[in-house]
Design an enzyme around this catalytic site. Structure first.
Site, PDB file in Angstrom:
ATOM      1  N   ARG A 287     -10.087   0.587   8.339  1.00  0.00           N
ATOM      2  CA  ARG A 287      -9.667  -0.757   8.735  1.00  0.00           C
ATOM      3  C   ARG A 287     -10.743  -1.516   9.497  1.00  0.00           C
ATOM      4  NH1 ARG A 287      -3.760   0.340   8.804  1.00  0.00           N
ATOM      5  NH2 ARG A 287      -2.727  -1.611   9.288  1.00  0.00           N
TER       6      ARG A 287
ATOM      7  N   ARG B 140      11.998  -4.773   5.234  1.00  0.00           N
ATOM      8  CA  ARG B 140      11.713  -3.390   4.833  1.00  0.00           C
ATOM      9  C   ARG B 140      12.534  -2.365   5.620  1.00  0.00           C
ATOM     10  NH1 ARG B 140       5.641  -1.617   5.473  1.00  0.00           N
ATOM     11  NH2 ARG B 140       5.967  -2.549   7.510  1.00  0.00           N
TER      12      ARG B 140
ATOM     13  N   LYS C  81       0.835  -1.211   0.000  1.00  0.00           N
ATOM     14  CA  LYS C  81       0.000   0.000   0.000  1.00  0.00           C
ATOM     15  C   LYS C  81       0.869   1.262   0.000  1.00  0.00           C
ATOM     16  CE  LYS C  81      -1.993  -1.184   3.944  1.00  0.00           C
ATOM     17  NZ  LYS C  81      -1.334  -2.468   4.256  1.00  0.00           N
TER      18      LYS C  81
ATOM     19  N   ARG D  84      -0.725  -8.436  13.352  1.00  0.00           N
ATOM     20  CA  ARG D  84      -1.286  -7.474  12.392  1.00  0.00           C
ATOM     21  C   ARG D  84      -2.103  -8.204  11.321  1.00  0.00           C
ATOM     22  NH1 ARG D  84       4.276  -4.663  11.113  1.00  0.00           N
ATOM     23  NH2 ARG D  84       3.217  -3.843   9.277  1.00  0.00           N
TER      24      ARG D  84
ATOM     25  N   ARG E 286      10.894  -0.128  11.212  1.00  0.00           N
ATOM     26  CA  ARG E 286       9.770   0.070  12.136  1.00  0.00           C
ATOM     27  C   ARG E 286       9.824  -0.920  13.292  1.00  0.00           C
ATOM     28  NH1 ARG E 286       4.564   0.411   8.246  1.00  0.00           N
ATOM     29  NH2 ARG E 286       3.701  -0.811   9.946  1.00  0.00           N
TER      30      ARG E 286
END
Ligand code: AP5
Ligand code: MG
Length: 214
Positions: free
Chosen positions: A88, A127, A13, A172, A161
């Site tokens: 969400r 990431r 996203k 998640r 993160r």
């Protein structure tokens, strides 16, 4: 044009929203980025959100809807919004309808990034982003052209993160399956859902999204 990018953690996203900003002059509205900004700034919202985010659970509907409302108020009416990571829950989807109506806007497309969950843990744990401009990278899939130097701004510091560890990622994903995937039918009934193969390469996903936007 206002669109939602919908998909589980690591679906791409944020990656695609940044590209849409560059190619179409739209604006990314990422509630995750807003919340991380609040945590960093130590605001009351940030203090409340930090532990919830570290566990991989969802922050309250009221908080994120207020953040989105404030961003839309600050944004030009002619700039298209890319909702990234919002809504969400069903309650957030209802709030978004109300907020958009108040701002004289409406949703044009919901783009669902369809991905294989097993591949997402690798995507997320690899990431990293530029600490200066936020450009996104990946240990395996998208290294900067010159190692250690951001392609976009030339900075040499990068960050990861705190919620990008395997245990939190699993939570998640559970949250996504339980609370977010069930909102798709709301938009399917309106005939505005487009499915894009999120397992294709980053460039191919961008092309597929461009084809939807026309
Ligand atoms: P948020 O920041 O929204 O995180 P998320 O939904 O878990 O999604 P990610 O940002 O991890 O993934 P992404 O889809 O953006 O993937 P990316 O493009 O980076 O939310 C974080 C937390 O904040 C939540 O857990 C919650 O606590 C809270 N929160 C946020 N919004 C909320 C809300 N509305 N309500 C309540 N709580 C909320 O890609 C991942 C990696 O893969 C990158 O390294 C990228 O380079 C790579 N990659 C991307 N696409 C491809 C591809 N096609 N092929 C190969 N690699 C790819
Ligand atoms: Mg993201």
């Amino acid at each position: 044009m206002d669109i939602i990018l919908l998909g589980p953690p690591g679906a791409g996203k944020g990656t695609q929203a940044q590209r849409l900003e560059q190619r179409h002059g739209m604006q990314q509205l990422s509630t995750g980025d807003m919340l991380r900004g609040a945590v960093k700034a130590g605001t009351p919202i940030g203090l409340k959100a930090k532990a919830v985010m570290d566990r991989g659970e969802l922050v309250s509907d009221e908080i994120v809807s207020e953040l989105i409302d404030a961003e839309l108020t600050a944004m030009g009416a002619d700039t298209g919004a890319i909702f990234d990571g919002y809504p969400r829950t069903a309650a957030q989807a209802r709030s978004l309808d109300e907020i958009l109506a108040r701002h004289g806007r409406s949703l044009d497309h919901v783009i669902e990034l369809v991905v294989d969950e097993d591949a997402l843990v690798e995507r997320i744990t690899g990431r990293f982003t530029c600490a200066n401009c936020g450009a996104g990278y990946h240990d395996t899939f998208k290294q900067p052209a010159q190692s250690g130097v951001c392609d976009e701004c030339g900075a040499t510091e990068f960050k990861r993160r705190p919620d990008d560890n395997e245990e939190t990622v699993r939570t998640r994903m559970v949250e996504y399956r339980a609370k977010t995937a069930p909102i798709l039918p709301i938009y399917e009934e309106r005939g505005i859902v487009n499915r894009v193969d999120g397992m294709a390469s980053i460039d191919e996903v961008t092309e597929a999204i461009d084809a939807v936007l026309g």
